[in-house]
Design a protein around this motif. Structure first.
Motif, PDB file in Angstrom:
ATOM      1  N   SER A 274     -12.034  16.430   0.988  1.00  0.00           N
ATOM      2  CA  SER A 274     -12.775  15.179   0.810  1.00  0.00           C
ATOM      3  C   SER A 274     -11.781  14.043   0.609  1.00  0.00           C
ATOM      4  CB  SER A 274     -13.726  15.263  -0.387  1.00  0.00           C
ATOM      5  OG  SER A 274     -13.000  15.470  -1.585  1.00  0.00           O
ATOM      6  N   SER A 275     -12.241  12.823   0.847  1.00  0.00           N
ATOM      7  CA  SER A 275     -11.385  11.641   0.707  1.00  0.00           C
ATOM      8  C   SER A 275     -11.926  10.765  -0.413  1.00  0.00           C
ATOM      9  CB  SER A 275     -11.344  10.844   2.017  1.00  0.00           C
ATOM     10  OG  SER A 275     -10.819  11.623   3.066  1.00  0.00           O
ATOM     11  N   PRO A 276     -11.288  10.797  -1.592  1.00  0.00           N
ATOM     12  CA  PRO A 276     -11.760   9.964  -2.687  1.00  0.00           C
ATOM     13  C   PRO A 276     -11.585   8.477  -2.430  1.00  0.00           C
ATOM     14  CG  PRO A 276      -9.682  11.016  -3.257  1.00  0.00           C
ATOM     15  CD  PRO A 276     -10.132  11.630  -1.973  1.00  0.00           C
ATOM     16  N   HIS A 277     -10.653   8.137  -1.540  1.00  0.00           N
ATOM     17  CA  HIS A 277     -10.441   6.736  -1.177  1.00  0.00           C
ATOM     18  C   HIS A 277      -9.816   6.700   0.215  1.00  0.00           C
ATOM     19  CE1 HIS A 277      -9.718   2.435  -1.848  1.00  0.00           C
ATOM     20  NE2 HIS A 277      -8.578   2.622  -1.212  1.00  0.00           N
ATOM     21  N   SER A 278     -10.388   5.908   1.099  1.00  0.00           N
ATOM     22  CA  SER A 278      -9.861   5.794   2.460  1.00  0.00           C
ATOM     23  C   SER A 278      -9.095   4.488   2.609  1.00  0.00           C
ATOM     24  CB  SER A 278     -11.014   5.821   3.478  1.00  0.00           C
ATOM     25  OG  SER A 278     -11.709   7.046   3.415  1.00  0.00           O
ATOM     26  N   TRP A 279      -7.935   4.556   3.246  1.00  0.00           N
ATOM     27  CA  TRP A 279      -7.147   3.353   3.491  1.00  0.00           C
ATOM     28  C   TRP A 279      -7.840   2.502   4.550  1.00  0.00           C
ATOM     29  CZ3 TRP A 279      -5.025   4.036  -0.698  1.00  0.00           C
ATOM     30  CH2 TRP A 279      -4.283   5.164  -1.056  1.00  0.00           C
ATOM     31  N   GLN A 280      -7.849   1.194   4.304  1.00  0.00           N
ATOM     32  CA  GLN A 280      -8.588   0.281   5.173  1.00  0.00           C
ATOM     33  C   GLN A 280      -7.715  -0.372   6.240  1.00  0.00           C
ATOM     34  OE1 GLN A 280     -12.024   0.060   4.826  1.00  0.00           O
ATOM     35  NE2 GLN A 280     -11.577   1.726   3.386  1.00  0.00           N
ATOM     36  N   ASP A 281      -6.444  -0.587   5.923  1.00  0.00           N
ATOM     37  CA  ASP A 281      -5.575  -1.386   6.801  1.00  0.00           C
ATOM     38  C   ASP A 281      -4.352  -0.628   7.289  1.00  0.00           C
ATOM     39  OD1 ASP A 281      -5.374  -3.860   8.048  1.00  0.00           O
ATOM     40  OD2 ASP A 281      -4.147  -4.748   6.482  1.00  0.00           O
ATOM     41  N   LEU A 282      -4.037   0.465   6.621  1.00  0.00           N
ATOM     42  CA  LEU A 282      -2.753   1.154   6.814  1.00  0.00           C
ATOM     43  C   LEU A 282      -2.536   1.617   8.251  1.00  0.00           C
ATOM     44  CD1 LEU A 282      -0.326   2.112   5.028  1.00  0.00           C
ATOM     45  CD2 LEU A 282      -1.450   4.335   4.934  1.00  0.00           C
ATOM     46  N   TYR A 283      -3.573   2.122   8.903  1.00  0.00           N
ATOM     47  CA  TYR A 283      -3.418   2.709  10.236  1.00  0.00           C
ATOM     48  C   TYR A 283      -3.695   1.712  11.361  1.00  0.00           C
ATOM     49  CZ  TYR A 283      -3.866   6.886   7.320  1.00  0.00           C
ATOM     50  OH  TYR A 283      -3.712   7.850   6.344  1.00  0.00           O
ATOM     51  N   PHE A 284      -4.100   0.493  11.001  1.00  0.00           N
ATOM     52  CA  PHE A 284      -4.524  -0.464  12.031  1.00  0.00           C
ATOM     53  C   PHE A 284      -3.615  -1.688  12.114  1.00  0.00           C
ATOM     54  CE2 PHE A 284      -8.210   1.718  10.162  1.00  0.00           C
ATOM     55  CZ  PHE A 284      -8.615   2.447  11.268  1.00  0.00           C
ATOM     56  N   HIS A 285      -3.030  -2.080  11.006  1.00  0.00           N
ATOM     57  CA  HIS A 285      -2.082  -3.193  10.992  1.00  0.00           C
ATOM     58  C   HIS A 285      -0.768  -2.700  11.589  1.00  0.00           C
ATOM     59  CE1 HIS A 285       0.710  -6.171   9.419  1.00  0.00           C
ATOM     60  NE2 HIS A 285      -0.295  -6.906   9.005  1.00  0.00           N
ATOM     61  N   PRO A 286      -0.259  -3.330  12.658  1.00  0.00           N
ATOM     62  CA  PRO A 286       0.926  -2.778  13.356  1.00  0.00           C
ATOM     63  C   PRO A 286       2.165  -2.635  12.479  1.00  0.00           C
ATOM     64  CG  PRO A 286       0.409  -4.999  14.136  1.00  0.00           C
ATOM     65  CD  PRO A 286      -0.757  -4.557  13.315  1.00  0.00           C
ATOM     66  N   VAL A 287       2.409  -3.608  11.586  1.00  0.00           N
ATOM     67  CA  VAL A 287       3.597  -3.525  10.727  1.00  0.00           C
ATOM     68  C   VAL A 287       3.387  -2.462   9.649  1.00  0.00           C
ATOM     69  CG1 VAL A 287       5.131  -4.782   9.174  1.00  0.00           C
ATOM     70  CG2 VAL A 287       4.158  -5.931  11.169  1.00  0.00           C
ATOM     71  N   LYS A 288       2.220  -2.444   9.056  1.00  0.00           N
ATOM     72  CA  LYS A 288       1.925  -1.424   8.036  1.00  0.00           C
ATOM     73  C   LYS A 288       1.967  -0.029   8.644  1.00  0.00           C
ATOM     74  CE  LYS A 288      -0.831  -4.403   4.995  1.00  0.00           C
ATOM     75  NZ  LYS A 288      -2.122  -4.577   4.290  1.00  0.00           N
ATOM     76  N   ARG A 289       1.509   0.103   9.869  1.00  0.00           N
ATOM     77  CA  ARG A 289       1.533   1.409  10.529  1.00  0.00           C
ATOM     78  C   ARG A 289       2.973   1.884  10.719  1.00  0.00           C
ATOM     79  NH1 ARG A 289      -1.507   0.265  14.661  1.00  0.00           N
ATOM     80  NH2 ARG A 289       0.139  -0.022  16.216  1.00  0.00           N
ATOM     81  N   THR A 290       3.872   0.980  11.075  1.00  0.00           N
ATOM     82  CA  THR A 290       5.279   1.345  11.216  1.00  0.00           C
ATOM     83  C   THR A 290       5.873   1.763   9.870  1.00  0.00           C
ATOM     84  OG1 THR A 290       5.533  -0.203  13.070  1.00  0.00           O
ATOM     85  CG2 THR A 290       7.551   0.528  11.963  1.00  0.00           C
ATOM     86  N   LEU A 291       5.536   1.020   8.823  1.00  0.00           N
ATOM     87  CA  LEU A 291       6.012   1.387   7.483  1.00  0.00           C
ATOM     88  C   LEU A 291       5.428   2.726   7.041  1.00  0.00           C
ATOM     89  CD1 LEU A 291       5.847  -2.112   5.785  1.00  0.00           C
ATOM     90  CD2 LEU A 291       7.907  -0.723   6.060  1.00  0.00           C
ATOM     91  N   ALA A 292       4.197   3.011   7.426  1.00  0.00           N
ATOM     92  CA  ALA A 292       3.592   4.304   7.099  1.00  0.00           C
ATOM     93  C   ALA A 292       4.342   5.441   7.777  1.00  0.00           C
ATOM     94  CB  ALA A 292       2.117   4.317   7.506  1.00  0.00           C
ATOM     95  N   ILE A 293       4.761   5.225   9.016  1.00  0.00           N
ATOM     96  CA  ILE A 293       5.558   6.242   9.726  1.00  0.00           C
ATOM     97  C   ILE A 293       6.880   6.460   9.004  1.00  0.00           C
ATOM     98  CG2 ILE A 293       6.797   6.747  11.875  1.00  0.00           C
ATOM     99  CD1 ILE A 293       4.566   5.165  13.343  1.00  0.00           C
ATOM    100  N   PHE A 294       7.505   5.350   8.572  1.00  0.00           N
ATOM    101  CA  PHE A 294       8.753   5.456   7.813  1.00  0.00           C
ATOM    102  C   PHE A 294       8.546   6.267   6.532  1.00  0.00           C
ATOM    103  CE2 PHE A 294      10.945   3.606   4.095  1.00  0.00           C
ATOM    104  CZ  PHE A 294      12.235   4.040   4.361  1.00  0.00           C
ATOM    105  N   LEU A 295       7.503   5.948   5.763  1.00  0.00           N
ATOM    106  CA  LEU A 295       7.246   6.671   4.518  1.00  0.00           C
ATOM    107  C   LEU A 295       7.038   8.159   4.786  1.00  0.00           C
ATOM    108  CD1 LEU A 295       4.798   4.327   2.540  1.00  0.00           C
ATOM    109  CD2 LEU A 295       7.268   4.554   2.291  1.00  0.00           C
ATOM    110  N   THR A 296       6.277   8.474   5.805  1.00  0.00           N
ATOM    111  CA  THR A 296       6.004   9.874   6.125  1.00  0.00           C
ATOM    112  C   THR A 296       7.284  10.626   6.456  1.00  0.00           C
ATOM    113  OG1 THR A 296       3.814   9.267   6.979  1.00  0.00           O
ATOM    114  CG2 THR A 296       4.671  11.424   7.585  1.00  0.00           C
ATOM    115  N   GLU A 297       8.100  10.049   7.338  1.00  0.00           N
ATOM    116  CA  GLU A 297       9.360  10.703   7.712  1.00  0.00           C
ATOM    117  C   GLU A 297      10.278  10.860   6.506  1.00  0.00           C
ATOM    118  OE1 GLU A 297      11.613  10.250  11.375  1.00  0.00           O
ATOM    119  OE2 GLU A 297      10.305   8.555  11.850  1.00  0.00           O
ATOM    120  N   PHE A 298      10.410   9.789   5.737  1.00  0.00           N
ATOM    121  CA  PHE A 298      11.328   9.814   4.607  1.00  0.00           C
ATOM    122  C   PHE A 298      10.875  10.813   3.547  1.00  0.00           C
ATOM    123  CE2 PHE A 298      12.780   8.283   0.475  1.00  0.00           C
ATOM    124  CZ  PHE A 298      14.148   8.229   0.689  1.00  0.00           C
TER     125      PHE A 298
END
Length: 240
Positions: free
Chosen positions: A75-99
């Motif tokens: 289950s998802s207690p909270h869903s991210w609203q902008d993380l996967y759709f904002h191009p810059v935030k999406r790039t930072l999310a990829i960085f966080l995941t890899e790191f």
């Protein structure tokens, strides 16, 4: 059954009918699970809930003799609203995941580290301010949870900094990796950056590149591979 809070670090294909899902959990640290994929609407919903950096809750019956635990209902207690759709935030999310997959490759439960990651991702998702320094503030803020925060209170003008022992010294000794006094002088200043004040740090593109390279090199001296991320070139170009 044990209830877990987790942040998705990885979701990769294992077979035609199953994926391996890796979570960083609040109580047990990093754990990999086998998860059936299925088909139809339910499968698509499950896949959406297991996107990288997603916040999830699940119940697991642990079997000590199994290398991969079976993932229960998610289950998802909270869903991210902008993380996967904002191009810059999406790039930072990829960085966080890899790191995070490099640094938390082997880790036991640390509720404080988990809370920091949760706060960091939530901040990135919700902020409307400039995020050009987000990755720098994140790396600095993670240092104590990685066990390598420098003791900046001990710094004196002219000190060298040992990347191996995370200590300042008047003179470089032994075979440690040393940072010159000119660069070491910026460490106490950089140590003050937070998500709340990061927009006040005015870096040029070149300065931001050098700070990021230095931080990743420092992490890599303790966590091999932390500086060899696939997304680094994209990240550098984005913020220069």
């Amino acid at each position: 059954m044990e209830k877990l809070q987790g942040i998705v670090l990885e979701n990769r294909k294992h077979s035609d009918s199953a994926n391996i899902v890796t979570l960083y959990t609040r109580s047990r640290g990093r754990i990999s699970f086998i998860s059936t994929t299925g088909s139809g609407k339910g499968a698509r919903l499950k896949a959406a809930r297991l996107m990288p950096l997603a916040l999830v809750e699940t119940e697991v019956r642990f079997s000590e003799n199994k290398e991969l635990q079976r993932l229960g209902t998610v289950s998802s207690p909270h869903s991210w609203q902008d993380l996967y759709f904002h191009p810059v935030k999406r790039t930072l999310a990829i960085f966080l995941t890899e790191f995070l997959n490099r640094v938390f490759r082997y880790s036991s439960g640390d509720p404080y580290a988990w809370d920091y990651l949760h706060h960091s991702i939530r901040f990135l998702d919700e902020t409307d301010n400039s995020i050009a320094n987000f990755h720098i503030a994140f790396l600095v803020g993670l240092l104590p949870f990685a066990g390598i925060r420098p003791d900046t209170a001990s710094w004196q003008p002219g000190d060298w900094f040992s990347m191996d022992s995370a200590e300042f010294s008047p003179l470089p000794t032994g075979r440690n990796q040393w940072i010159s006094p000119e660069e070491a002088a910026s460490i106490p200043i950089l140590g003050r950056i937070t998500f709340e004040n990061m927009t006040k740090f005015r870096f040029s593109g070149e300065q931001r590149r050098r700070v990021l390279s230095g931080l990743l090199r420092y992490y890599a001296s303790h966590y091999p591979g932390a500086d060899s991320l696939n997304c680094i070139d994209v990240l550098r170009e984005l913020f220069e």
